[in-house]
Design an enzyme around this catalytic site. Structure first.
Site, PDB file in Angstrom:
ATOM      1  N   GLY A  83     -12.401  28.631 -34.623  1.00  0.00           N
ATOM      2  CA  GLY A  83     -13.554  27.785 -34.945  1.00  0.00           C
ATOM      3  C   GLY A  83     -13.192  26.353 -34.601  1.00  0.00           C
TER       4      GLY A  83
ATOM      5  CB  CYS B 174     -12.005  21.554 -29.632  1.00  0.00           C
ATOM      6  SG  CYS B 174     -11.822  19.823 -29.979  1.00  0.00           S
TER       7      CYS B 174
ATOM      8  NE  ARG C 106      -1.399  21.283 -31.925  1.00  0.00           N
ATOM      9  CZ  ARG C 106      -0.163  21.681 -32.223  1.00  0.00           C
ATOM     10  NH1 ARG C 106       0.062  22.921 -32.547  1.00  0.00           N
ATOM     11  NH2 ARG C 106       0.848  20.840 -32.202  1.00  0.00           N
TER      12      ARG C 106
ATOM     13  CE  LYS D 142     -16.512   6.898 -38.100  1.00  0.00           C
ATOM     14  NZ  LYS D 142     -16.572   7.609 -36.822  1.00  0.00           N
TER      15      LYS D 142
END
Ligand code: UDX
Length: 480
Positions: free
Chosen positions: A276, A279, A153, A35
């Site tokens: 869903g 979190c 979000r 990564k």
């Protein structure tokens, strides 16, 4: 300020690029060397609007990457911990990644450093973190611990960071408060927003971000309580939608009415197939477990979770009701992600509904603008085909299901959809259309908390007040 961000997942990566964007020197650390190598090449592993642009802007300048905590935390002012806190089997947050990182930080820090937890953690984690750092070699007086919960979000993560409703900082001493205030000063003074290259917000914004300074435990509680409250709002409106459906009211009108009370607010009142994601399901469960440990049975949260589960079952019942029998039917499905604008399928209601339909002997032809490759890793091969676009998903299908609130699913060419479908039936789990609009397009339309849309020529045969075309009211399946 010099900042190390430990963990380059969703929160970590967004925080790292945003801290660099507001002027800090940042090192983003992860033990996943593949990564880190990809990030060093400028590749972004998450589906988000702004990180690629910010990475290009700051990579090799104010933003570096590393796999070594030891080398990265020695000369920084603050270390943000943003590693995962997955749900354990008992529903509590598993803090073993946070603990493992704390061991390494403790062994490495040499100068006064502020250690900030940004991962979602239960209240009192700051205390455990402080103790772990001390027991593992960090000298008292060389470090402080703070909590700085993140409210971003997926899909709008960078904008949520740069244009927050509030920044919550939980500290237990003055020096830590000053460091945190300095870190966020470009947002709280508004200096970032006057920068001509600042990432722009596409709505009304306040000239300065608001910072709320609390003690560490309050900040930790704010995070869990915020997510639990939002989940409660969704479950509340879903419960009201079920009543609305039963009596022939329209939940979108009900929401407009209650949401315009400023004490309630209109956001997070969209009825559907439930919440869903990575979190809400995990955090509501974890908050419930925290309450239990404190000796309080937070039964309201149990009900929030039950209503959320129930929404999926009710939707499945609607599909059965609309199609009479399911075995051997082909269903077109729009949406795999847990919400629009993301490729994330974790705890996605769409995936759960597809799996249930497959068990009942249906086949599905699915389309999602971003989540297909992730879904392929999860969904069985048998019974699932992947469509090229929404119309392809509808073609030859006995009905079309809308399971994710992607904006593009709300703007379909209804005549084209109708032409492809075997039967003109649409079941919308996200209320993206008005029933009259769908009926006018010749489609039988079932959604959440509203009367069904029935084309004029079928009006005498099909009952609009019920949710199923056979006239059977959809009732709760939950055991009392
Ligand atoms: C959430 C919180 O909003 C964020 O503050 C926190 O930091 C992380 O968790 P996220 O999981 O990205 O963010 O998604 P969010 O937009 O909150 O939606 C969560 C779920 O609720 C989705 O499945 C969505 O479809 C559903 N939802 C949301 C509804 O069903 N109705 C609504 O009105 C809003």
């Amino acid at each position: 300020m010099r900042i190390a961000v430990i963990g380059s997942g969703y929160v970590g990566l967004v925080s790292a690029v945003c801290f660099a964007e507001i002027g800090h020197d940042v090192v983003s650390v992860d033990n996943d060397s593949a990564k880190i190598a990809a990030l060093e090449r400028g590749e972004v592993p998450i589906h988000e609007h702004h990180p690629p642009e910010l990475l290009k802007r700051h990579r090799g300048g104010r933003l570096r990457f590393s796999t070594s905590i030891d080398k990265s935390v020695k000369d920084v002012d603050a270390v943000f911990i943003t590693v995962g806190t997955p749900q354990s089997e008992t529903g509590e947050a598993d803090l073993s990644f946070v603990e493992a990182v704390a061991y390494e930080i403790a062994a490495a820090i040499e100068r006064p450093t502020l250690i900030v937890e940004k991962s979602t953690v239960p209240v009192r984690t700051c205390d455990s973190l402080r103790k772990t750092l001390l027991l593992n070699g960090a000298k008292s007086g060389t470090f402080s611990v703070a909590s700085n919960p993140e409210f971003l979000r997926e899909g709008t993560a960078v904008l949520d960071f740069l244009y927050p409703d509030r920044i919550v900082v939980g500290v237990d001493d003055e020096t830590s408060a000053k460091i945190m205030q300095e870190i966020y000063a470009p947002l709280t003074t508004g200096s970032y927003y006057s920068n001509k290259d600042a990432i722009k917000f596409d709505g009304p914004t306040a000239p300065k971000a608001r910072i709320i300074v609390t003690n560490a435990k309050s900040a930790e509680l704010i995070k869990h309580a915020s997510n639990a409250f939002l989940a409660m709002k969704i479950s509340f409106i879903n419960a009201v939608a079920n009543i609305s459906e039963a009596v022939g009211a329209d939940i979108t009108q009900v929401c407009a009415g209650i949401g315009s009370d400023t004490r309630i607010g209109s956001k997070f009142l969209n009825a559907g197939i439930g919440y869903g994601g990575s979190c809400f399901p995990k955090d509501v469960q974890a908050f419930h477990a925290v309450a239990m440990q404190c000796g309080y049975d937070f039964g309201l949260l149990t009900e929030v979770m039950q209503i959320n589960e129930e929404q999926r079952r009710r939707f499945l019942k609607k599909v059965r009701s609309a199609l009479w029998t399911l075995r051997g039917k082909q269903l077109g499905v729009l949406g795999l992600a847990f919400k629009g604008d993301t490729d994330d399928i974790r705890e996605s209601p769409a995936i759960a509904i597809i799996e249930a339909l497959l068990k009942e002997g249906c086949s599905v032809k699915v389309f999602d603008p971003a989540a297909t490759s992730r879904a392929k890793e999860t969904l069985p091969q048998k019974g699932v085909t992947y469509a090229n676009d929404p119309y392809d998903a509808a073609t030859g299908s006995d009905a079309l299901l809308i399971l994710t609130e992607w904006k593009e699913f709300a703007q379909l060419d209804l005549a084209k959809l109708h032409a492809g479908l075997k039967y003109p039936i649409v079941l919308d789990g996200r209320n993206l259309y008005r029933p009259e609009q769908m009926a006018a397009a010749g489609l039988i339309y079932h959604s959440i908390g509203r009367a069904s849309g029935v084309p004029e020529h079928m009006a005498g045969v099909l009952d609009r007040t019920h949710s199923g075309v056979d006239g059977t009211p959809v009732t709760s399946t939950r055991r009392q």
